[in-house]
Enzyme design. Structure first.
Site, mmCIF file in Angstrom:
data_model
loop_
_atom_site.group_PDB
_atom_site.id
_atom_site.type_symbol
_atom_site.label_atom_id
_atom_site.label_comp_id
_atom_site.label_asym_id
_atom_site.label_seq_id
_atom_site.Cartn_x
_atom_site.Cartn_y
_atom_site.Cartn_z
ATOM 1 N N VAL A 46 0.908 -1.361 0.076
ATOM 2 C CA VAL A 46 0.176 -0.217 0.306
ATOM 3 C C VAL A 46 1.067 1.009 -0.075
ATOM 4 C CG1 VAL A 46 -1.594 1.518 1.048
ATOM 5 C CG2 VAL A 46 -1.752 -1.371 1.008
ATOM 6 N N CYS A 47 2.196 1.345 0.736
ATOM 7 C CA CYS A 47 2.907 2.732 1.218
ATOM 8 C C CYS A 47 3.248 2.873 -0.043
ATOM 9 C CB CYS A 47 4.317 2.034 1.588
ATOM 10 S SG CYS A 47 3.509 2.020 3.657
ATOM 11 N N PRO A 48 4.378 1.886 -1.886
ATOM 12 C CA PRO A 48 4.028 2.778 -2.545
ATOM 13 C C PRO A 48 2.827 3.945 -3.542
ATOM 14 C CG PRO A 48 4.654 0.302 -2.915
ATOM 15 C CD PRO A 48 4.015 1.024 -1.399
ATOM 16 N N GLU A 50 0.333 4.839 -2.024
ATOM 17 C CA GLU A 50 0.035 6.393 -1.553
ATOM 18 C C GLU A 50 1.360 7.029 -1.823
ATOM 19 O OE1 GLU A 50 -2.165 5.340 2.680
ATOM 20 O OE2 GLU A 50 0.525 5.308 2.854
ATOM 21 N N LEU A 51 2.352 6.546 -1.212
ATOM 22 C CA LEU A 51 3.486 7.806 -1.860
ATOM 23 C C LEU A 51 3.867 8.686 -3.170
ATOM 24 C CD1 LEU A 51 6.480 6.513 0.376
ATOM 25 C CD2 LEU A 51 4.790 7.868 0.996
#
Length: 187
Positions: A46-48, A50-51
């Site tokens: 999920v993190c990439p 969002e970033l």
């Protein structure tokens, strides 16, 4: 206890930004609006997304005088490696702060002590280093960076117009409210 209205605690942190390592402190935040975007870890799922989404809004945020920082408990070295090997993260121009000591995550109350990772926390910080907005999401729930534009505009408007407030779904140029005895029970 809420972090709203509290001053960012003193810190020093190493970060990766645009091909170089930099050192930041709480003093680096003064004089401009800032967004801190905590996330669990580099090289995840999920993190990439969002970033990368935050990068898409970065130019608009910069035009509003806002600096953006992503933060995880990874090191600044890991941030560089992720930036060099991920198409999504390779687009990022904003600063990626490493928090391997977990001090920043702990001071912003987003550290999951059991996992040693940061929760998904977004913080809007004013030019005086005071936290004006906080949003915390569950680990599997990605954030939408586009909503930060209106939140920043509202926070900036209120700072310039302290006797007014922005109602729900307020957009720049829309009517605001002036809290007074005349409005009590009429909204």
């Amino acid at each position: 206890m809420s972090l709203i209205g509290s001053e960012v605690q003193a810190f020093t942190a190493d970060a990766y930004r645009n091909g170089e390592f930099v050192t930041l402190t709480d003093e680096s935040l003064k004089g401009k609006w800032n967004i801190f975007c905590f996330y669990p870890a580099d090289f995840t799922f999920v993190c990439p997304t969002e970033l990368e989404d935050l990068q898409k809004e970065y130019a608009a945020l910069k035009q509003l005088g806002v600096e953006v920082y992503s933060i995880s408990t990874d090191t600044h070295f890991t941030h560089k490696a992720w930036h060099d090997h991920s198409d999504a993260i390779g687009k990022i121009e904003y600063t990626m702060i490493g928090d391997p000591s977990q001090r920043l995550s702990r001071s912003f109350e987003v550290l999951n002590e059991q996992d040693g990772l940061a929760d998904r926390g977004t913080f809007i910080i004013d030019p005086d280093g005071i936290i004006q907005a906080v949003e915390i999401n569950a680990g599997g729930m990605g954030r939408d960076a586009s909503i930060l534009i209106n939140k920043i505009k509202a926070a900036q408007y209120i700072r310039k117009n302290p006797n007014e407030v922005c109602p729900a779904k307020w957009k720049e140029g829309s009517e605001t409210l002036k809290p007074s005895l005349d409005l009590v029970g009429k909204i």
